[in-house]
Design a protein around this motif. Structure first.
Motif, PDB file in Angstrom:
ATOM      1  N   THR A 151      -4.365   4.716   9.792  1.00  0.00           N
ATOM      2  CA  THR A 151      -2.999   4.861  10.268  1.00  0.00           C
ATOM      3  C   THR A 151      -2.364   3.472  10.272  1.00  0.00           C
ATOM      4  O   THR A 151      -2.929   2.542  10.845  1.00  0.00           O
ATOM      5  CB  THR A 151      -2.981   5.448  11.699  1.00  0.00           C
ATOM      6  N   ALA A 152      -1.228   3.339   9.607  1.00  0.00           N
ATOM      7  CA  ALA A 152      -0.617   2.014   9.485  1.00  0.00           C
ATOM      8  C   ALA A 152       0.633   1.924  10.341  1.00  0.00           C
ATOM      9  O   ALA A 152       1.478   2.813  10.317  1.00  0.00           O
ATOM     10  CB  ALA A 152      -0.275   1.720   8.043  1.00  0.00           C
ATOM     11  N   ALA A 180       4.044  -4.216   4.234  1.00  0.00           N
ATOM     12  CA  ALA A 180       4.087  -2.765   4.335  1.00  0.00           C
ATOM     13  C   ALA A 180       3.554  -2.075   3.086  1.00  0.00           C
ATOM     14  O   ALA A 180       2.829  -1.086   3.187  1.00  0.00           O
ATOM     15  CB  ALA A 180       5.517  -2.307   4.617  1.00  0.00           C
ATOM     16  N   ALA A 238       2.324   8.445   4.865  1.00  0.00           N
ATOM     17  CA  ALA A 238       2.521   7.092   4.370  1.00  0.00           C
ATOM     18  C   ALA A 238       3.319   7.086   3.073  1.00  0.00           C
ATOM     19  O   ALA A 238       4.156   6.205   2.858  1.00  0.00           O
ATOM     20  CB  ALA A 238       1.172   6.415   4.172  1.00  0.00           C
ATOM     21  N   GLY A 254       2.060   6.646   8.240  1.00  0.00           N
ATOM     22  CA  GLY A 254       2.777   5.386   8.460  1.00  0.00           C
ATOM     23  C   GLY A 254       3.696   5.503   9.661  1.00  0.00           C
ATOM     24  O   GLY A 254       4.285   6.560   9.917  1.00  0.00           O
ATOM     25  N   SER A 314       8.068   7.972  11.787  1.00  0.00           N
ATOM     26  CA  SER A 314       6.658   8.144  11.489  1.00  0.00           C
ATOM     27  C   SER A 314       6.485   9.356  10.593  1.00  0.00           C
ATOM     28  O   SER A 314       7.279  10.297  10.642  1.00  0.00           O
ATOM     29  CB  SER A 314       5.851   8.319  12.781  1.00  0.00           C
ATOM     30  N   LEU A 363       0.673   0.704   3.323  1.00  0.00           N
ATOM     31  CA  LEU A 363       0.982   2.125   3.114  1.00  0.00           C
ATOM     32  C   LEU A 363       0.193   2.702   1.954  1.00  0.00           C
ATOM     33  O   LEU A 363      -0.004   3.918   1.856  1.00  0.00           O
ATOM     34  CB  LEU A 363       2.483   2.300   2.874  1.00  0.00           C
TER      35      LEU A 363
END
Lengths: 234, 292, 520
Positions: free
Chosen positions: A30-31, A194, A218, A204, A215, A198
């Motif tokens: 999870t970024a 980013a 991604a 994301g 959110s 991603l």
């Protein structure tokens, strides 16, 4: 696995995080992305117990761990790799690794050490050298390796790309992604870079001035031109 | 030439003891970034305890063991009651607080045991060995001192380099945050640093007492010697503390031998000033001592 | 007031001068009406305050922890002693020497040493500076041993204190003092120099400084010249004190000295025990506890003296005053209580004058630009450097000023003791200054004054309590230091601003409460 519920944190007089909620599921990356000062590092430090939240809860395996001490949180299974390749240059490579997870049994630690050397062969080659002899990318591997030595269920990576060549960043992040998929590790990755983040992440989350502005999957976020211009600046 | 050898031989055991004292200062500095100016006050206090135990039981060894235990306890107490609360405030506060502890301990010792110098006779023969038709300034007691110091330093180096606790202590000293994030209970490690320093200081006190006399302020001068040695060694380096502790002892012995023993404090002062002027970060360390 | 000061730049100077003058006037008046013993305390407190004004600047304003100020007092004391002993005229100027010149040279010496130490200190941070100055506090008094011919070695130097007005008189002063006394107007303090100093006080004072290591050699007591002999006695104490130091060093060469080693300390200890059982403290205690006895003496001597002074004519008071002293000798006390009266008053007036001059200088520095510079560097050296202030220069200047004050205090101390020696300027003295400034409050001159009063008052208070409770001497003599140590730790923990800071924050809180409760 790791759930953050309406978390607010003040950093000095600044509201660093405002009412942030998110889920970090196992087996994927999870970024959290956002510009400098968006509150990304504060989020990570709070999860690891280095900052105390003003309001909100952190749940880990449905257990409330809000406000626990860092050394207890890591024992529960959440390991943070802090910003800036946090190795201890005065110790050898192997000592840096052995520092992680001292409370675990001898057998557990031996297994973890073998696994870390398998993942990052360069660390094995230099195990008896001082950590100050490593290059930037190798130190980042060492920092991740130390976190893995604690036998985590959740891994928090704070800006692993900082100051590293793009190729090395990609290598490291892909490795992390494999690890998450193979062993069910929950990975929370915080990145200013980013695009790279991603690419390896499933989900994301865009953070701006301490608030979540977006959110979703991604890939969607990566393709959202408007979002990129507004918050990510590329 | 024979004088030179005599002076060096005579300086070895006091140098070894200064090395222990410097080691105690370094242990504390590494763990909490505080120079414990009360370190030798603590050592003086535990040496009095050793003296009392010795007078009661007749056993020098038992006195040493109890002094070591007391040193451990006093170190932990000072750390938890004084240093941990003060450290959060400011560094000059921590320095002043250690001097407060020194003043209080010296006064307490004088209240309990009186202020007059007491004899602390060596447990074994302290007259020099005879060989090649002359008496050398090196006695069985010097040998005992040297053996004790070597044993203690080796034991400490094994603890620090070969055990998990030693690794945890070193990590806590170098980078407490990374240590905590690795699951090390850093506060306990810092307290352990103070405890071990107290123990090392206690041994140094018991060993040095027969070489001088014991009074509440008789170790003040050793504080200067030990600080000098520790600073020249880099304040961070255990090896440096031992090397320059012995070095300081030998230099003082030579100067005292060739001129007068009352020069000793001046020698230490000159060494300290030269070091701070030309190599303030110490010989064995890459950390900065300079203000700006 | 602030507005006034801003409109007239010179007004600041005037305000400070008036402040210093008012305090001087007040203390001078107090000195006239209190008992001689109190004058002695006043003198000591003023001496401590003088040194601690420098600590306020160094520790409070400039943020440097230094233990060197006791050594810098030694610099001032020795220079005062040497110049007043050896120079009849001022070099170059050729004018007759007097005590003020000695003070000037003492101050100058302080500035030179302060600049030298400050030059090194400015490059160091916290613990390194504290350790270096600790080395200085321990090392500098040992310089006296390096030059025994010049500095008197372990024994130190006796000095002739130029007591009355009319400048320094060298050589045998006893006749002149009596003669002078005849001519001195009554508002000047006549001094009966040849009279014995109060033996009891003297002991007390030394107990303050050196704990119970004091022991005097009764053999030497038989001498005639009482005042100086008393001092000589105390020297002997230092001697035995320091013998022990040499012993220690001596035995580091241990094996070399072989069998001697075991004999010498034993002998020393034995003789010391003997002295102890002789016990000056006992006489002391008797002396202070038997109130009635003391009161009698007081009234006798005081009445005689007052009568003489009121009469205003007779210079030969000496004879009258020695009488009660003789009585006291019969009663088993070594000297008369009030006999040293005038000396103590003179000591106090001298110490007060110096303290007020130093206080005036300090006020001007701190309330002016220099004070802001020191604070700026303490709070943020980098920001200060960016705005054109040299952090090193600021730290050195703080050291120089505090050394000047310390040296002047040392010169005062020398005159109070009529003696300088390594035993008078110990690490204990430096630690006392640190204790005083931390307890009183390191950020203000009021704090320095309060600290000085505490340093003088607490041992007396403990003595009173101990007399009531019947404590042993070794408890009584060391309890003050024990309390100091604990208080220092407590103050650092709970009230870093010391007593003054504590009162200020308490007042601030009360004011805050009053405001919040009065507002709707």
């Amino acid at each position: 696995m790791l759930r953050i519920d309406a978390l607010s944190v003040n950093y000095g007089a600044v509201e660093a995080l405002k009412n942030v909620s998110l889920d970090v599921p196992p087996g994927r990356v999870t970024a959290v992305i956002g510009a400098n000062g968006a509150g990304k590092s504060t989020l990570m430090r709070t999860l690891a117990g280095l900052e105390k939240p003003l309001a909100g809860r952190v749940l880990f395996n449905d257990e409330d761990i809000t406000g626990s001490k860092p050394e207890d949180i890591v024992r529960m299974g959440i390991a943070l790799v802090p910003e800036g390749r946090s190795t201890i240059p005065d110790l050898t490579v192997e000592e840096n690794l052995k520092l992680g997870g001292m409370w675990r049994t001898h057998a557990q630690r031996a297994t973890s050490l073998t696994r870390v050397y398998a993942l990052f062969p360069v660390l094995g080659e230099r195990r008896h050298l001082g950590a100050d002899t490593l290059s930037g990318g190798e130190r980042q591997q060492l920092a991740i390796g130390r976190a893995l030595m604690t036998g985590p269920q959740a891994l928090l990576l704070d800006e692993p790309s900082l100051g590293l060549a793009p190729l090395i960043v990609t290598q490291i992040l892909e490795l992390v992604e494999h690890m998450a998929r193979d062993s069910g590790l929950a990975v929370l990755l915080v990145e200013q870079n980013a695009a790279t983040a991603l690419r390896v992440a499933k989900t994301g989350i865009v953070l701006n001035l301490g608030e979540i502005v977006k959110s979703g999957p991604a890939r969607e976020i990566a393709q959202d031109e408007e979002l990129r211009h507004a918050y990510l600046g590329y | 030439m024979i004088d030179f050898i005599d002076y060096l031989l005579g300086g070895i055991s006091s140098g070894a003891i200064i090395a222990l004292m410097a080691l105690a200062l370094v242990l504390v500095w590494r763990s909490t970034r505080v120079v414990n100016f009360a370190q030798l006050g603590q050592a003086m206090f535990t040496t009095y305890i050793a003296l009392t135990v010795r007078e009661l039981t007749g056993s020098w060894f038992l006195g040493l063991i109890i002094a070591m235990a007391a040193g451990l306890v006093v170190g932990v107490i000072v750390h938890f009651l004084v240093i941990r609360p003060v450290k959060r405030l400011d560094t000059s506060g921590a320095i002043i607080a250690t001097f407060g502890v020194l003043i209080a301990l010296e006064a307490l010792a004088a209240m309990v045991w009186g202020g007059d110098p007491e004899a602390f006779p060596p447990p074994i023969n302290n007259s020099g060995y005879e060989a090649f038709g002359r008496i050398w300034p090196f006695s069985p007691y010097d040998l005992l001192v040297l053996a004790s110091v070597v044993f203690l330093v080796l034991a400490l180096s094994v603890v620090f380099t070969r055990t998990n606790v030693g690794l945890a202590m070193r990590a806590s000293a170098f980078n407490p945050e990374v240590a905590r994030l690795s699951g090390v209970r850093v506060n306990r490690m810092l307290a352990l640093g103070w405890a071990i320093a107290g123990l090392v200081g206690a041994v140094a006190g018991v060993l040095v007492a027969p070489l001088s006399t014991l009074s509440p302020t008789s170790f003040d001068i050793f504080l200067v010697f030990a600080f000098t040695a520790a600073v020249i060694g880099g304040l961070d380096s255990l090896v440096g503390a031992v090397a320059f502790g012995i070095g300081t002892g030998l230099v003082i012995a030579l100067v005292s031998g060739y001129s007068d023993s009352s020069n000793a404090p001046l020698v230490a002062l000159v060494l300290l000033v030269l070091n701070l002027l030309f190599k303030p970060e110490g010989v064995f360390s890459h950390h900065k001592a300079r203000a700006v | 007031m602030e507005a006034l000061v801003q409109r007239f730049p010179g007004a600041r100077l005037g305000v400070n001068a008036v402040t210093a003058l008012v305090i001087w006037g007040l203390l001078t008046w107090v000195n006239q009406v209190i008992e001689p013993l109190m004058s002695y305390y006043l003198a000591t407190a003023a001496m401590y305050a003088t040194a601690m004004f420098g600590m306020t600047i160094l520790l409070g304003l400039s943020g440097q922890v230094s233990l060197g100020n006791g050594a810098l007092m030694a610099v001032g004391g020795y220079i005062f002693a040497l110049t007043s002993m050896n120079w009849q005229t001022v070099p170059i100027l050729g004018t007759p020497w007097n005590a003020v010149w000695s003070m000037v040279f003492a101050g100058f010496g302080g500035v030179v040493f302060g600049a030298a130490i400050g030059g090194i200190a400015a490059r160091l941070r916290g613990p390194y500076l504290a350790g270096l100055t600790l080395g200085i506090a321990v090392g500098v008094p040992a310089i006296a041993n390096r030059f025994p011919e010049l500095l008197g070695g372990e024994n130190g130097l006796m000095l002739q204190v130029p007591y009355p007005a009319g400048g320094y008189t060298s050589g045998d002063t006893s006749d002149e003092a009596v003669d002078d006394g005849g001519e001195v107007p009554l508002d000047e303090e006549p001094v009966y120099e040849e009279l014995p100093d109060d033996f009891g006080d003297f002991d007390e004072e030394f107990t303050d400084e050196f704990g119970d290591e004091l022991d005097s050699d009764p053999g030497d007591l038989s001498d005639e010249d009482l005042l100086t002999e008393d001092d000589l006695l105390s020297e002997d104490d230092f001697l035995s004190d320091d013998d022990f130091l040499t012993d220690e060093d001596f035995t580091t060469e241990d094996g070399f000295e072989a069998g001697i080693d075991e004999e010498i300390p034993e002998e020393d200890l034995l003789s010391e025990d003997d002295f102890l059982s002789d016990d000056d403290f006992l006489t002391d205690e008797d002396f202070t506890t038997e109130d009635g006895f003391e009161a009698d003496i007081d009234s006798d001597a005081g009445a005689d003296l007052d009568a003489g002074l009121d009469g205003g004519s007779e210079a030969s008071e000496g004879a009258d005053i020695t009488d009660p002293a003789a009585d006291l000798d019969l009663a088993g006390v070594d000297a008369g209580v009030d006999a040293g009266f005038a000396i103590e008053q003179w000591q106090a007036s001298m110490a007060i004058a110096v303290a007020c001059v130093v206080g005036f200088i300090a006020l001007n520095l701190v309330r002016g630009r220099q004070g802001r510079v020191w604070q700026a560097v303490r709070d943020d050296p980098i920001a200060a450097a960016v705005s054109g202030i040299s952090p090193a220069g600021s730290k050195i200047s703080a050291f120089v000023v505090s050394s000047l004050f310390a040296a002047l205090a040392g010169a005062v101390f020398a005159q109070i003791l009529t003696y300088v020696g390594p035993g008078a300027f110990t690490l204990g003295l430096s630690l006392s200054l640190l204790v005083g400034i931390v307890l009183g409050g390191r950020n203000s001159f009021i704090g320095a004054i309060i600290g000085a009063v505490i340093l003088v008052w607490l041992p007396e208070f403990v003595l009173d309590v101990s007399a009531d409770r019947g404590w042993q001497n070794q408890i009584t003599n060391n309890a003050p230091n024990f309390i100091y140590g604990l208080l220092v730790v407590l103050v650092v923990l709970a009230a870093p601003g010391g007593i003054v800071g504590g009162i200020q924050s308490l007042a601030g809180r009360l004011r805050g409460q009053a405001k919040s409760s009065s507002s709707p």
